[in-house]
Structure formats: C-alpha cells, structure tokens
Scaffold this motif. Structure first.
Motif, PDB file in Angstrom:
ATOM      1  N   ASN A 198       0.830  -1.209   0.000  1.00  0.00           N
ATOM      2  CA  ASN A 198       0.000   0.000   0.000  1.00  0.00           C
ATOM      3  C   ASN A 198       0.861   1.254   0.000  1.00  0.00           C
ATOM      4  O   ASN A 198       1.107   1.845   1.047  1.00  0.00           O
ATOM      5  CB  ASN A 198      -0.921   0.019   1.231  1.00  0.00           C
ATOM      6  N   HIS A 199       1.336   1.657  -1.158  1.00  0.00           N
ATOM      7  CA  HIS A 199       2.203   2.827  -1.229  1.00  0.00           C
ATOM      8  C   HIS A 199       1.395   4.114  -1.102  1.00  0.00           C
ATOM      9  O   HIS A 199       0.331   4.261  -1.703  1.00  0.00           O
ATOM     10  CB  HIS A 199       2.990   2.832  -2.540  1.00  0.00           C
ATOM     11  N   LEU A 242       5.078   7.439   3.323  1.00  0.00           N
ATOM     12  CA  LEU A 242       6.482   7.226   2.967  1.00  0.00           C
ATOM     13  C   LEU A 242       7.351   8.330   3.574  1.00  0.00           C
ATOM     14  O   LEU A 242       8.404   8.056   4.158  1.00  0.00           O
ATOM     15  CB  LEU A 242       6.638   7.193   1.444  1.00  0.00           C
ATOM     16  N   LEU A 243       6.912   9.577   3.430  1.00  0.00           N
ATOM     17  CA  LEU A 243       7.677  10.708   3.955  1.00  0.00           C
ATOM     18  C   LEU A 243       7.747  10.673   5.476  1.00  0.00           C
ATOM     19  O   LEU A 243       8.807  10.906   6.069  1.00  0.00           O
ATOM     20  CB  LEU A 243       7.050  12.017   3.481  1.00  0.00           C
ATOM     21  N   LEU A 244       6.616  10.376   6.124  1.00  0.00           N
ATOM     22  CA  LEU A 244       6.576  10.340   7.588  1.00  0.00           C
ATOM     23  C   LEU A 244       7.513   9.277   8.155  1.00  0.00           C
ATOM     24  O   LEU A 244       8.263   9.530   9.106  1.00  0.00           O
ATOM     25  CB  LEU A 244       5.147  10.080   8.067  1.00  0.00           C
ATOM     26  N   ALA A 274       8.927  -0.402   9.563  1.00  0.00           N
ATOM     27  CA  ALA A 274       8.802   0.380   8.342  1.00  0.00           C
ATOM     28  C   ALA A 274       7.663  -0.150   7.475  1.00  0.00           C
ATOM     29  O   ALA A 274       6.882   0.629   6.911  1.00  0.00           O
ATOM     30  CB  ALA A 274      10.117   0.341   7.562  1.00  0.00           C
ATOM     31  N   TYR A 275       7.556  -1.471   7.379  1.00  0.00           N
ATOM     32  CA  TYR A 275       6.480  -2.096   6.599  1.00  0.00           C
ATOM     33  C   TYR A 275       5.118  -1.691   7.160  1.00  0.00           C
ATOM     34  O   TYR A 275       4.208  -1.330   6.419  1.00  0.00           O
ATOM     35  CB  TYR A 275       6.643  -3.612   6.636  1.00  0.00           C
ATOM     36  N   ALA A 276       4.992  -1.740   8.486  1.00  0.00           N
ATOM     37  CA  ALA A 276       3.733  -1.355   9.133  1.00  0.00           C
ATOM     38  C   ALA A 276       3.418   0.114   8.875  1.00  0.00           C
ATOM     39  O   ALA A 276       2.275   0.478   8.563  1.00  0.00           O
ATOM     40  CB  ALA A 276       3.810  -1.624  10.634  1.00  0.00           C
ATOM     41  N   GLY A 277       4.428   0.975   8.998  1.00  0.00           N
ATOM     42  CA  GLY A 277       4.212   2.399   8.792  1.00  0.00           C
ATOM     43  C   GLY A 277       3.881   2.743   7.357  1.00  0.00           C
ATOM     44  O   GLY A 277       2.979   3.547   7.090  1.00  0.00           O
ATOM     45  N   LEU A 278       4.586   2.126   6.423  1.00  0.00           N
ATOM     46  CA  LEU A 278       4.350   2.398   5.006  1.00  0.00           C
ATOM     47  C   LEU A 278       2.982   1.910   4.558  1.00  0.00           C
ATOM     48  O   LEU A 278       2.377   2.483   3.646  1.00  0.00           O
ATOM     49  CB  LEU A 278       5.444   1.731   4.163  1.00  0.00           C
ATOM     50  N   SER A 279       2.484   0.855   5.209  1.00  0.00           N
ATOM     51  CA  SER A 279       1.214   0.241   4.800  1.00  0.00           C
ATOM     52  C   SER A 279       0.051   0.604   5.708  1.00  0.00           C
ATOM     53  O   SER A 279      -1.070   0.141   5.484  1.00  0.00           O
ATOM     54  CB  SER A 279       1.371  -1.284   4.767  1.00  0.00           C
ATOM     55  N   ASN A 307      10.270  -4.522  -8.372  1.00  0.00           N
ATOM     56  CA  ASN A 307       9.245  -5.324  -7.704  1.00  0.00           C
ATOM     57  C   ASN A 307       7.866  -4.683  -7.776  1.00  0.00           C
ATOM     58  O   ASN A 307       6.839  -5.380  -7.741  1.00  0.00           O
ATOM     59  CB  ASN A 307       9.624  -5.545  -6.239  1.00  0.00           C
ATOM     60  N   THR A 308       7.853  -3.360  -7.843  1.00  0.00           N
ATOM     61  CA  THR A 308       6.578  -2.641  -7.933  1.00  0.00           C
ATOM     62  C   THR A 308       6.194  -2.352  -9.373  1.00  0.00           C
ATOM     63  O   THR A 308       5.188  -1.685  -9.629  1.00  0.00           O
ATOM     64  CB  THR A 308       6.654  -1.318  -7.158  1.00  0.00           C
ATOM     65  N   GLN A 309       7.037  -2.824 -10.312  1.00  0.00           N
ATOM     66  CA  GLN A 309       6.785  -2.678 -11.755  1.00  0.00           C
ATOM     67  C   GLN A 309       6.811  -1.224 -12.229  1.00  0.00           C
ATOM     68  O   GLN A 309       6.319  -0.924 -13.308  1.00  0.00           O
ATOM     69  CB  GLN A 309       5.456  -3.341 -12.149  1.00  0.00           C
TER      70      GLN A 309
END
Length: 297
Positions: free
Chosen positions: A31-32, A37-39, A145-150, A289-291
């Motif tokens: 979930n980009h 991402l910035l936070l 980071a994964y949790a925060g980004l998503s 990976n995100t194409q």
C-alpha cells in the motif's frame, strides 16, 4: 543549549548506512502512499537513528573516532536533551500514521537507551548487545517500516511474508556489526564494554563476519529463488561483489599489520561501499518489484 558539538553527535548522515532496510520494506509493502512514505522515512532516518546516536554518544563520552565522527567533540547535557527531543519527534511522526507505529518507534527508542544507559548498558554484554542490535536495526525496523508504510499495526510481526525478509536484514547486520567495533577495542576496554569484536579478537572478528555474510548471502539467495526472482538474485550478488572484494582485501591487509589497517578509515570505507551497493540494489528492487520500471520499457 543545543551547541554545534551536540548536533555533530547526532551523525545524521550516518543514517544512510541503515537505509537498505527501509528500501527493502518499501519494495515489499502493498500500500504505497507518499505521505506515509515521507513520515516513516523522516521518523527513522532524520530523527530516530540520530536520537539513538546522540544518546549513545552522551553516555559513551568517546575520545577517539566513532562511526561518522573522526574526532568527536566533548559531549554536554544539551546533547542528552537534543536526543530526547529527536526521540519525541520520531514517535510523533510515527503516531501520525497510527498509534501502533508510534509505539513501535517508542519501543525501538527505549531499547536503544537500554543499550547505552549505565543502569542497564546492554553494550557491555558481548552476545546480548550483538543479538539486540542486529535484531532491532534489522528485523524490527523492517517490520516497523512495513507497518508504517502500509498503515498496519503490531500484527505484521506475526506475518511470515513480513517477518522472514525482516530476519534476512538482521542476518546481514549480525555479520557486519562486529566490524563496526573492530577499531574501538582500546576505548571499549577502558569503559568495561566487552563487545563481541573485543571477545573475538581481530582475526576472529573478520572470520566471524565472513561466516555470517555467507549465511546471509545463502538466505537471500533462497528467498529470491523461492519467489521466482532469479534476476533479483543475480543483481543482488553482483551488487555485493564490491563489498566482498573490499572485505577480503581488508582482511588480508589486517593479518599483515593490525596497527596500519584496523582503524577508523578502513572500517568507514567498508560502511560506505556496503551502504552504496545495498542502497542501490534495494532501490532497484523496489522499482522492479513494484513494476515502476515497466514505464521505461
């Protein structure tokens, strides 16, 4: 209160060497979102890591070179408060995503404080500090980071598709961590910090790192092959080749003259080369990976 010396001890540019963990998480997050991402990037690399550096420096009071500072200035109470301020800001940035991400940043901060605070000082325990530092700078940070980004919560730690790549990052850090201590034996001995590198000795540290690099490389190879990403595996191995070459040259020279080659400059170049190569790979892996790369084909 916040003198130039205090700001130097935050060593903000040193966060560059921990960015591969963030970019790896970014490559896998489903979930980009530009705001998240910035936070998370700011919370980790501009505030959390510098706060940890400053807090550690305040209690270590190093007189000789440390990571990112060849000649560290004397510390003062302002550094302590500056580190706490940066910690607070990092937690607040995480909380802007959700309260669980903010609590993860807080947990990381508390563990970092326990690492260097004299009442606990995990740093004086060779194996414990090695395990804790590698796990929290690697796996824990990856999951955070994964949790925060998503915009997820603590449940990400129970998800194998998050925890497994997180452990891979810890494997790499468990290999490189003793190398960051290899030129600080005299300083650590004076403080009574029995670091893993001090316990292993110079040759033992290099040998230990080589074994863990082999384990980490094998684990990443399995990971990419299991996902059917042969191209990623070859690019990964190619990106590591300058790191391995430098490491072997350094190891060879160090066996001939410890005084000449086991020092701040050689250790920092190891950090620079590995940081550049791994950041380049994981940025490429994110694009592939995100194409996103498909746009340019």
């Amino acid at each position: 209160m916040f003198t130039l010396a205090s700001w130097k001890h935050l060593r903000i540019p040193f966060s560059f060497y921990l960015m591969p963990v963030f970019f790896f998480a970014l490559a896998l997050t489903p979930n980009h979102n530009p705001e998240r991402l910035l936070l998370i990037f700011m919370g980790l690399h501009l505030f959390l890591y510098p706060a940890s550096n400053g807090y550690n420096s305040y209690f270590d009071k190093d007189e000789k070179s440390i990571g990112g500072l060849r000649n560290p200035p004397k510390v003062n109470k302002g550094l302590y408060y500056l580190a706490l301020l940066f910690t607070l800001i990092s937690v607040m940035l995480g909380a802007m995503v959700n309260w669980q991400v903010g609590s993860m940043l807080l947990v990381y901060s508390l563990i970092s404080m326990a690492y260097s605070h004299p009442s606990i000082r995990l740093k004086k325990y060779a194996v414990a500090s090695w395990i804790v530092a590698g796990f929290f700078q690697g796996c824990f940070t990856f999951c955070m980071a994964y949790a925060g980004l998503s915009d997820f919560g603590w449940d990400v730690f129970a998800k194998s598709h998050v925890f497994i790549p997180g452990i891979l990052t810890s494997l790499m850090l468990w290999g490189s961590y003793p190398l960051t201590q290899i030129y600080q034996h005299e300083e650590d001995s004076k403080r009574g910090d029995q670091t893993l590198s001090l316990k292993l000795g110079i040759k033992g540290t290099f040998t230990f790192a080589a074994l863990w690099f082999l384990v980490a490389g094998s684990a990443f190879s399995w990971y990419f092959l299991d996902k059917g990403q042969e191209q990623a595996l070859f690019v990964f191995l190619g990106s590591l080749s300058p790191v391995i070459l430098y490491f072997l040259v350094w190891f060879t020279f160090a066996t001939k003259s410890v005084e000449r080659y086991v020092n701040y400059d050689w250790a920092m170049w190891m950090n620079r080369i590995s940081g550049i190569c791994l950041n380049a790979f994981f940025i490429w892996y994110f694009l592939e990976n995100t194409q996103i790369m498909q746009v340019f084909y």
